[in-house]
Design a protein around this motif. Structure first.
Motif, PDB file in Angstrom:
ATOM      1  N   UNK A  29       0.823  -1.214   0.000  1.00 38.82           N
ATOM      2  CA  UNK A  29       0.000   0.000   0.000  1.00 38.82           C
ATOM      3  C   UNK A  29       0.856   1.263   0.000  1.00 38.82           C
ATOM      4  N   UNK A  30       2.151   1.087  -0.084  1.00 38.75           N
ATOM      5  CA  UNK A  30       3.055   2.235  -0.121  1.00 38.75           C
ATOM      6  C   UNK A  30       3.583   2.666   1.226  1.00 38.75           C
ATOM      7  N   UNK A  31       3.310   1.898   2.274  1.00 42.06           N
ATOM      8  CA  UNK A  31       3.787   2.234   3.613  1.00 42.06           C
ATOM      9  C   UNK A  31       5.233   1.750   3.759  1.00 42.06           C
ATOM     10  N   UNK A  32       6.094   2.595   4.245  1.00 40.50           N
ATOM     11  CA  UNK A  32       7.497   2.257   4.434  1.00 40.50           C
ATOM     12  C   UNK A  32       7.670   1.576   5.791  1.00 40.50           C
ATOM     13  N   UNK A  33       7.819   0.250   5.774  1.00 38.36           N
ATOM     14  CA  UNK A  33       7.949  -0.535   7.001  1.00 38.36           C
ATOM     15  C   UNK A  33       9.413  -0.872   7.227  1.00 38.36           C
ATOM     16  N   UNK A  34       9.923  -0.584   8.438  1.00 36.03           N
ATOM     17  CA  UNK A  34      11.273  -0.994   8.786  1.00 36.03           C
ATOM     18  C   UNK A  34      11.206  -2.414   9.319  1.00 36.03           C
ATOM     19  N   UNK A  35      11.736  -3.367   8.571  1.00 31.12           N
ATOM     20  CA  UNK A  35      11.612  -4.794   8.892  1.00 31.12           C
ATOM     21  C   UNK A  35      12.781  -5.233   9.773  1.00 31.12           C
ATOM     22  N   UNK A  36      12.571  -5.141  11.070  1.00 34.05           N
ATOM     23  CA  UNK A  36      13.574  -5.572  12.035  1.00 34.05           C
ATOM     24  C   UNK A  36      13.255  -6.983  12.527  1.00 34.05           C
ATOM     25  N   UNK A 357       4.111   2.708  14.484  1.00 35.63           N
ATOM     26  CA  UNK A 357       5.450   3.225  14.159  1.00 35.63           C
ATOM     27  C   UNK A 357       5.997   2.729  12.833  1.00 35.63           C
ATOM     28  N   UNK A 358       5.337   1.725  12.242  1.00 34.50           N
ATOM     29  CA  UNK A 358       5.821   1.073  11.011  1.00 34.50           C
ATOM     30  C   UNK A 358       7.155   0.357  11.252  1.00 34.50           C
ATOM     31  N   UNK A 359       7.323  -0.165  12.460  1.00 29.28           N
ATOM     32  CA  UNK A 359       8.497  -0.973  12.804  1.00 29.28           C
ATOM     33  C   UNK A 359       8.023  -2.400  13.062  1.00 29.28           C
ATOM     34  N   UNK A 360       8.637  -3.349  12.384  1.00 33.03           N
ATOM     35  CA  UNK A 360       8.277  -4.760  12.527  1.00 33.03           C
ATOM     36  C   UNK A 360       9.327  -5.465  13.383  1.00 33.03           C
ATOM     37  N   UNK A 361       8.892  -6.022  14.511  1.00 34.00           N
ATOM     38  CA  UNK A 361       9.755  -6.842  15.363  1.00 34.00           C
ATOM     39  C   UNK A 361       9.085  -8.193  15.561  1.00 34.00           C
ATOM     40  N   UNK A 374       8.886  -9.831  26.117  1.00 24.73           N
ATOM     41  CA  UNK A 374      10.132  -9.633  25.390  1.00 24.73           C
ATOM     42  C   UNK A 374       9.865  -9.545  23.888  1.00 24.73           C
ATOM     43  N   UNK A 375      10.823  -8.999  23.166  1.00 27.75           N
ATOM     44  CA  UNK A 375      10.763  -8.996  21.710  1.00 27.75           C
ATOM     45  C   UNK A 375      12.190  -8.961  21.181  1.00 27.75           C
ATOM     46  N   UNK A 376      12.354  -9.383  19.921  1.00 27.13           N
ATOM     47  CA  UNK A 376      13.689  -9.357  19.327  1.00 27.13           C
ATOM     48  C   UNK A 376      13.807  -8.226  18.332  1.00 27.13           C
ATOM     49  N   UNK A 377      14.954  -7.521  18.433  1.00 29.09           N
ATOM     50  CA  UNK A 377      15.330  -6.482  17.482  1.00 29.09           C
ATOM     51  C   UNK A 377      16.468  -6.970  16.603  1.00 29.09           C
ATOM     52  N   UNK A 378      16.380  -6.709  15.313  1.00 24.66           N
ATOM     53  CA  UNK A 378      17.480  -6.963  14.386  1.00 24.66           C
ATOM     54  C   UNK A 378      18.173  -5.629  14.108  1.00 24.66           C
ATOM     55  N   UNK A 379      19.458  -5.539  14.404  1.00 23.73           N
ATOM     56  CA  UNK A 379      20.184  -4.270  14.277  1.00 23.73           C
ATOM     57  C   UNK A 379      21.027  -4.257  12.999  1.00 23.73           C
ATOM     58  N   UNK A 380      20.359  -4.342  11.858  1.00 26.31           N
ATOM     59  CA  UNK A 380      21.051  -4.369  10.572  1.00 26.31           C
ATOM     60  C   UNK A 380      20.925  -3.089   9.739  1.00 26.31           C
ATOM     61  N   UNK A 381      19.864  -2.279   9.904  1.00 25.97           N
ATOM     62  CA  UNK A 381      19.856  -0.999   9.184  1.00 25.97           C
ATOM     63  C   UNK A 381      21.024  -0.120   9.618  1.00 25.97           C
TER      64      UNK A 381
END
Length: 403
Positions: A29-36, A357-361, A374-381
């Protein structure tokens, strides 16, 4: 309607599960999602290493035919040399099986060993490739606790208490996914003593062993217990950003006379598969000779090191959020204070975070963790992108409460 097999009832992969598919819909849909959610370095701009590019030049035709079902001889020899450098004794070509990623060789390792009703000790939290594959064999994953108060090291007494007459094996994930921590060597010794006392096979997942920070050094499990049967898993997806190449392997070590039948079962499965991706095998010798690529990422100034710094810089300012700082890989496994945030459902939290926030965890339960906080963060960006994303998360958490 076609009924699913019963074995599928508890299989889950939250990394690419319902919330991930929801994020894909938003992206369409054009939403910019940060895929963490996924540890996929190349998707965040980590380049193909020059060592790999050079190793492939002019060699495509070598990978056209089927190769040896265990893997190309040069690739297996490079893996043996790497094992020797890690202190693993008495490894020969017949002990090495190359597969299409660690995902495939885990299946090859577990299927010949387990019968329905058998049990395998596995950490919580864990990378659910292991628990899912155990379930698909008909066996049962039995979870031993990793203790957040002890830097996410395994609780050896809890592990010991979970052993029954049906326990066949122990899984060690070190460095760990999802916590990003390197286990203390004494803890490994203590775990191996439990395996020794109960005649257990040890499966050691070491895919992040070349991404260790802060002056620490990874110690391979098999190097600590040459008297035990240890199956060591490793590959190139993370250290050389080659996820799409699907290049992983397993190495058998320990008393040969006690693993003849087990190895024959692995041979049955791997030969039925014909061979692993031959093109990827061409780069194994070059990659294992190229330690500069992974080391450059995790030393001060390197991308992974600086991205961790940027993430932690913001997380440290968020009231009610705590974490054990990772010293390997590119993951964090933060905790949300249940009292402050009223957290009762970590999947709901991850969904609320995505929409706000458009952040995926990935929620902690996606790693078989029993508590919903708890949740996991991917620190690759890149560092500036992570700093911005963590700022949005901090703003969201200022007013967030579930109950």
């Amino acid at each position: 309607m076609i009924k699913l097999a019963d074995r599928m009832e508890h299989v889950h992969s939250d990394i690419r599960g319902p919330l991930y598919r929801e994020a894909l819909k938003l992206a369409k849909q054009g939403v910019d999602v940060m895929k963490l959610n996924t540890g996929n370095p190349a998707s965040f701009g980590f380049p193909l290493p020059e060592s790999i590019r050079t190793a492939l030049e002019g060699r495509a035709e070598e990978a056209v035919p089927y190769c040896d079902f265990q893997g190309m001889p040069a690739a297996r020899q490079a893996i043996i040399d790497y094992c020797i450098s890690k202190g693993i004794e008495d490894v020969e070509p017949e002990d090495v099986f190359i597969g299409n990623g660690v995902s495939e060789v885990v299946n090859f390792a577990l299927m010949p060993l387990l019968d329905p009703g058998d049990e395998v000790l596995i950490p919580t939290p864990n990378y659910t490739l292991w628990s899912n594959t155990i379930r698909l064999t008909g066996a049962t994953p039995v979870y031993y606790r990793c203790d957040e108060q002890s830097g996410w090291n395994p609780d050896v007494e809890d592990l010991r208490s979970k052993i029954t007459s049906r326990t066949r094996a122990m899984v060690i994930i070190n460095p760990n996914n999802p916590t990003g921590v390197l286990y203390d060597t004494q803890v490994l010794y203590d775990m191996l003593e439990v395996a020794r006392q109960h005649n257990l096979i040890v499966f050691s997942d070491e895919i992040y062993d070349r991404l260790v920070m802060d002056g620490l050094e990874h110690v391979s499990t098999a190097s600590l217990a040459p008297d035990l049967i240890v199956v060591t898993m490793n590959g190139l997806s993370k250290s050389h950003s080659l996820c799409g190449y699907r290049c992983g392997w397993m190495v058998l070590s320990g008393p040969r006379q006690h693993r003849i039948q087990y190895r024959s079962g692995i041979v049955q499965l791997t030969s039925m598969r014909l061979c692993a991706n031959a093109l990827a095998q061409l780069v194994i010798p070059a990659a294992l000779a190229d330690m500069e690529t992974p080391h450059a990422m995790v030393r001060p100034g390197g991308r992974i090191y600086e991205q961790r710094a940027a993430t932690c810089e913001v997380l440290d300012t968020i009231p009610g959020l705590s974490y054990v700082k990772n010293n390997a890989s590119f993951y964090l496994f933060p905790k949300l204070d249940p009292k402050k945030f009223g957290i009762t459902d970590d999947r709901r939290f991850a969904q609320d975070l995505l929409h706000a926030t458009r952040i995926l965890v990935v929620p902690g339960s996606g790693f078989d963790y029993p508590e919903p906080d708890h949740f996991r963060l991917v620190m690759l960006p890149k560092a500036n992108e992570l700093r911005d994303a963590m700022g949005r998360m901090a703003k969201f958490l200022e007013t967030y409460r579930q109950v």
